[in-house]
Design an enzyme around this catalytic site. Structure first.
Site, mmCIF file in Angstrom:
data_model
loop_
_atom_site.group_PDB
_atom_site.id
_atom_site.type_symbol
_atom_site.label_atom_id
_atom_site.label_comp_id
_atom_site.label_asym_id
_atom_site.label_seq_id
_atom_site.Cartn_x
_atom_site.Cartn_y
_atom_site.Cartn_z
ATOM 1 N N LYS A 54 -6.447 14.570 23.037
ATOM 2 C CA LYS A 54 -5.249 13.850 23.476
ATOM 3 C C LYS A 54 -5.443 13.330 24.902
ATOM 4 O O LYS A 54 -5.134 12.175 25.210
ATOM 5 C CB LYS A 54 -4.016 14.766 23.394
ATOM 6 C CG LYS A 54 -3.589 15.020 21.949
ATOM 7 C CD LYS A 54 -2.574 16.146 21.810
ATOM 8 C CE LYS A 54 -2.362 16.452 20.317
ATOM 9 N NZ LYS A 54 -1.534 17.621 20.054
ATOM 10 N N GLN A 98 1.421 22.018 23.511
ATOM 11 C CA GLN A 98 0.540 22.275 22.368
ATOM 12 C C GLN A 98 0.957 23.571 21.668
ATOM 13 O O GLN A 98 1.038 24.624 22.299
ATOM 14 C CB GLN A 98 -0.927 22.352 22.842
ATOM 15 C CG GLN A 98 -1.928 22.477 21.714
ATOM 16 C CD GLN A 98 -1.938 21.241 20.788
ATOM 17 O OE1 GLN A 98 -1.938 20.113 21.251
ATOM 18 N NE2 GLN A 98 -1.923 21.471 19.495
ATOM 19 N N ASP A 121 6.621 14.309 20.803
ATOM 20 C CA ASP A 121 6.228 14.932 19.533
ATOM 21 C C ASP A 121 7.329 14.764 18.490
ATOM 22 O O ASP A 121 7.081 14.959 17.301
ATOM 23 C CB ASP A 121 5.978 16.433 19.748
ATOM 24 C CG ASP A 121 4.501 16.781 19.681
ATOM 25 O OD1 ASP A 121 3.732 15.971 19.127
ATOM 26 O OD2 ASP A 121 4.133 17.858 20.178
#
Ligand code: NAP
Length: 299
Positions: A54, A98, A121
């Site tokens: 990422k 994460q 997200d």
């Protein structure tokens, strides 16, 4: 005739090129760059690998990238304080925590602490609600489902009126993709069925599908005889089935398989995503797209 392979790497590359052009234009017109913070707790190898990819992609796009690598024993209070600082930082447009987090931290509390307008997200309940409402309400479609939708559309597969069967009902893949594809708009308009472990006849449902999306996490679950000839098969599953030595690095690497018996399925399907190289690369790309959208919304 064997199925067309839907190449997630190539589709990702072309979307990233589009995003890069937008980032460059934004910088020259407004002097602004999208800012993404990646929050990693501990050193879980899979999480480290995801976050590293990422970060690399964000940097390649010219984003302002902030890496917050926290000790595995960071307290929940300290992690929440970090999230709040990122919420208040005007140079940050997207916050990526994460998952999974260590057991002593309540994941839900952390997700709920993220400003919904920076929740790239798309896991915050406000954004889940917006997704269900559809239309202009949608701010950040979750990245894997958004990648699946984009792959289907860019492969030229008709969604309008299609019978879509989704195997799996998780909050990160099954439920959101089902919601996205049943919306009343030109990128959806499908008739969607969601199946799971309590479904009576999984095979019969799968056989009806014009588009079969499989996110179960069970290697080879979908047999070739469950696939309707010509079906578009999107295999989301990523299952580690062993290890091999990489010819490039000489180090052991995981052997990955999807939820679909790929070799047999490709003889029947009209198009199919491979594992790896199908849905996987799209997830990171859509995270970048959401971060750019968040930056543009701030202007
Ligand atoms: P999850 O939370 O474990 O959910 C799996 C779903 O599949 C559940 O709804 C479960 O049903 C259903 N299921 C499992 N076994 C089944 C069976 N034998 N028959 C019918 N349904 C079954 O998994 P997830 O997070 O959605 O992930 C699914 C897979 O996608 C995993 O392999 C994951 O690694 C992969 N994934 C890939 C990406 C990517 O970027 N490529 C992103 C996310 C996930 P119940 O609800 O009844 O238990």
């Amino acid at each position: 005739m064997p199925a067309t392979i839907i190449d997630g790497v190539a589709v990702s590359r072309s979307i990233l090129a589009e995003l890069k052009a937008e980032v460059d234009a934004l910088r020259s017109s407004h002097g602004v760059v999208p800012g993404l913070v990646t929050i990693l707790v501990g050193e879980n190898p899979a999480s480290v690998s995801y976050v590293t990819r990422k970060i690399k992609t964000a940097l390649e796009l010219g984003f302002h990238e902030v890496q917050e690598n926290c000790d595995p024993d960071i307290s929940e209070a300290d992690l929440l304080a970090l999230v709040r600082r990122c919420n208040e930082d005007p140079s940050i447009h997207g916050i990526l925590v994460q998952l999974p987090l260590p057991d002593h931290i309540d994941e839900q509390k952390v997700i709920y602490a993220i400003d919904p307008d920076k929740d790239v997200d798309g896991f915050h309940p406000v954004n889940v609600g917006r997704l269900v409402l559809g239309g202009d309400e949608v701010r950040f479609p979750p990245c894997t489902p958004a990648g699946i939708q984009e792959l289907i559309i860019r492969s030229g597969v008709e969604l309008n009126g299609a019978e879509v069967v989704v195997v799996g009902r998780s909050n990160i893949v099954g439920k959101p993709i089902a919601n996205m594809l049943l919306q009343k708009n030109a990128r959806a308009n499908a008739t969607v069925t969601v199946v799971h472990t309590r479904t009576r006849d999984l095979a019969a449902h799968c056989r009806r599908a014009d588009i079969l999306i499989v996110a179960a996490g069970v290697a080879g679950l979908v047999k070739p005889e469950w696939i309707r000839p010509g079906c578009c098969v999107i295999d989301v599953g990523v299952n580690r089935v062993g290890e091999k030595i990489s010819s490039r690095t000489g180090k052991p690497v995981a052997i990955l398989r999807g939820d679909v018996d790929f070799e047999a399925a490709r003889e029947i399907a009209g198009s199919i995503t491979p594992v790896p190289g199908g849905v996987g690369p799209m997830t990171i790309t859509m995270l970048m797209k959401n971060t750019l959208a968040s930056c543009k919304a701030r202007l």
